[in-house]
Design a protein around this motif. Sequence first.
Motif, mmCIF file in Angstrom:
data_model
loop_
_atom_site.group_PDB
_atom_site.id
_atom_site.type_symbol
_atom_site.label_atom_id
_atom_site.label_comp_id
_atom_site.label_asym_id
_atom_site.label_seq_id
_atom_site.Cartn_x
_atom_site.Cartn_y
_atom_site.Cartn_z
ATOM 1 N N GLY A 587 -20.203 16.980 25.190
ATOM 2 C CA GLY A 587 -18.968 16.723 24.570
ATOM 3 C C GLY A 587 -18.455 15.310 25.007
ATOM 4 O O GLY A 587 -18.804 14.986 26.319
ATOM 5 N N PHE A 588 -17.306 14.636 24.527
ATOM 6 C CA PHE A 588 -16.664 13.620 25.151
ATOM 7 C C PHE A 588 -15.309 13.874 24.532
ATOM 8 O O PHE A 588 -14.994 14.043 23.546
ATOM 9 N N ILE A 589 -14.241 13.080 25.501
ATOM 10 C CA ILE A 589 -12.811 13.032 25.178
ATOM 11 C C ILE A 589 -12.218 11.789 25.346
ATOM 12 O O ILE A 589 -12.980 10.965 26.353
ATOM 13 N N GLY A 590 -11.432 11.373 24.767
ATOM 14 C CA GLY A 590 -10.570 10.061 25.129
ATOM 15 C C GLY A 590 -11.271 8.796 24.655
ATOM 16 O O GLY A 590 -11.343 7.694 25.234
ATOM 17 N N GLY A 591 -11.996 8.656 23.432
ATOM 18 C CA GLY A 591 -12.651 7.512 22.930
ATOM 19 C C GLY A 591 -11.454 6.500 22.716
ATOM 20 O O GLY A 591 -11.662 5.217 23.313
ATOM 21 N N HIS A 592 -10.187 6.756 22.385
ATOM 22 C CA HIS A 592 -9.458 5.665 22.120
ATOM 23 C C HIS A 592 -9.108 5.153 23.548
ATOM 24 O O HIS A 592 -8.649 3.772 23.681
#
Length: 795
Positions: A587-592
């Motif tokens: 998973g990943f978070i905070g693309g922006h």
Amino acid sequence: MNVEDICIIKRDGKRENFSAHKISNAIGKAFTATGLNDQEALIDEITRRVINHFQEPTIGVEAIQDLVETELMKVQPEVAKKYIIYRQWRNTERDRKTQIKHIMDGIVAIDKNDVNLSNANMSSHTPAGQMMTFASEVTKDYTYKYLLPKPYAEAHQLGDIHIHDLDYYPTKTTTCIQYDLDDLFERGFHTKNGSIRTPQSIQSYATLATIIFQTNQNEQHGGQAIPAFDFFMAKGVLKTYQKAVASTLSFYLEMKGCALNEKEALELVRQQLHTILPDAQVIAALQEALQSRHCDISETELTHILDKAYQQTRKDTHQAMEGFIHNLNTMHSRGGNQVVFSSINYGTDTSAEGRMVIEELLNATIEGLGTRGEVPVFPIQIFKIKDGVSYSEADYRRAMEDFEAAMDGKVAFEAPNFDLFLKACRTTAKALFPNFMFLDTPFNKHEAWRADDPKRYRYELATMGCRTRVFENLNGEKTSLGRGNLSFTTMNLPRLAIEARRKAEQLLNEGQTTDVESTARSLFLESVHRMASFIAEQLYARYQYQRTALARQFPFMMGNDVWKGGGKLNPNDEVGDVLNQGTLGIGFIGGHNAMVALYGQGHGHNQKAWQTLYDAVLEMNKVADEYKAKYHLNYSILATPAEGLSGRFTKIDQKKYGIIPGVNDRDYYVNSFHVDVKEPITIVEKTKCEAPFHALTRGGHITYVELDGEAKKNIKAIAKIVKVMHDEGIGYGSINHPVDTCHNCGYKGVIYDKCPICRSENILRMRRITGYLTGDLSSWNSAKRAEEHDRVKHG
């Protein structure tokens, strides 16, 4: 100065005699961790240099460690980095020892903090809720210390990654499951206290579905889903209809002097009636069969009986759906007042029975809970959009020409369930559900799907919870049934971007902005690949641990073959390869936030930022493919639905880097690949921006749009939004809008500060959090409340 006279001041204020061995031992560990062995002479030299800096008879531990870092950087920068990381991890460990008491104190005092509000579905202030929170925090600590391999424990505690559901790590359980209810109902199943036989009415079908949800929830920590609710409940509708026909028929014939008891009537009805909407030929055949048994009944009389039975069946189906929804919002599955994390998928059963299930489920959802019709939190409902079945372009155009007539059932459609699609839009406008799953998006299609297959639902994608997607399968049939997610871990994408930008600036010093951005982009993508590989190995380590669980630890899930293959195991067998059909989520978070760190702008309107984020997710997919080949397991990329995590990473990064405007200056990181919640952007722009990421995040994803005002007054707008999602290639989408209810007078609508009717401030504010709802904003943690406050409306 004689080192024997030096006194060390420890962190707790205690004093002890100086020991040069402790310094050289710590330096030696850093050398070993870097792969450098047999360096005793250099280690001794560095130790002497550190001691030579001592000027006073007393010195603190932190000061000594600062000197060690300085001397290591002069001769071995790589070793210094290992020493710094180890030191930081040890500090984190020490902090945790003191923090754990503060956490426990907060639980006892039922403080309104992020520990107690980490799960919006749990009442943490109740005794059972407190016990759950106590257990969760203590078990996490146990997992850090004794179960997690050290590199993964360090990475988690330092905020490089987040290993989800660490409190359940020791139990070896999996995350979630999608039920093959047809199989369970036909075979029957057993619980701890007895066996359940095949149900015989729609009420029993619905009730047993809730029991299955409740029982299995205690053996997993994530969501549970029914992938084809309409197909699975349809048999119950038909059985109810047949019983209603038989009961009325036997009573009527008895009055006419025909000796046909209810059991005989039911046997005859089951032979003749295989649908709740029999045509004239079927009715004639039933009449003839009755007459052959010397039961005289006219066509008019028989048709009247069938109509009455149909009306009773609809009433029973509505009550069953009403009970199903009420049960799932009141029936606790665990301590802590938690109801089941339940999802149901439906929309493609075109039989009269399946359609009745869908229609009455939607009606019951609109009616809501209690006397004032509160919006039900569960189950999460997902309506399947399938071309030619529940949707068509021609039908959409017909509906838009006269929308009111279409909603009133006065327009004929070619897709058999298009009218139910419109009713789903109406329900969404009132109750926030259902969400919409698009089965004809290329990556959601199944090559084995056939319109004439009575079990075509096996080849229809279903989802659960916020967005968990289980479909492709290296080790068995490509289906959502009888499978689930094993575990998932999330990378801190903004941190990788911050580090890449800083390193690029150091390398190029006063270089051109474009050169710095280009270098930072390359460094970022490399680090994403490395971190995804690191997570893939961590997931494999957890999988290896999960495999050692015994089947008897999951008596319902394995004993009833809920997780396919589990039924073949003996109680003391390890689950082993039975788990290999599950998924492992990177998973990943905070693309922006990551893109702002690299370019000063998010990906919503900056093409370079968008392409870099897209390429980053491509890198993750390359890793997933590498590890699929390496371990032959179902690795996938997950657009993480962050609840507690959205604030955890931010707090850690604020402490590590300070406040970086636009990157970590809020209480939360924006979810996955989503456009910044504060960014002004139209519905079409947002959908087009996010849609390509759905094809790359096959472990789960969602795109939502945020509406202002009362959506129930503009159902046509909901249908238009769903069409945009359909046309742009969205895999799974939802539509958010405010749903407020006054506790005092029951008024429903958009309520700002006070109820417009009674002026009360006692307002229930229903909002979507990470794909599921919560009863009130006050039960959300601080990060998610801040995010909800920042959300702009999409025009």
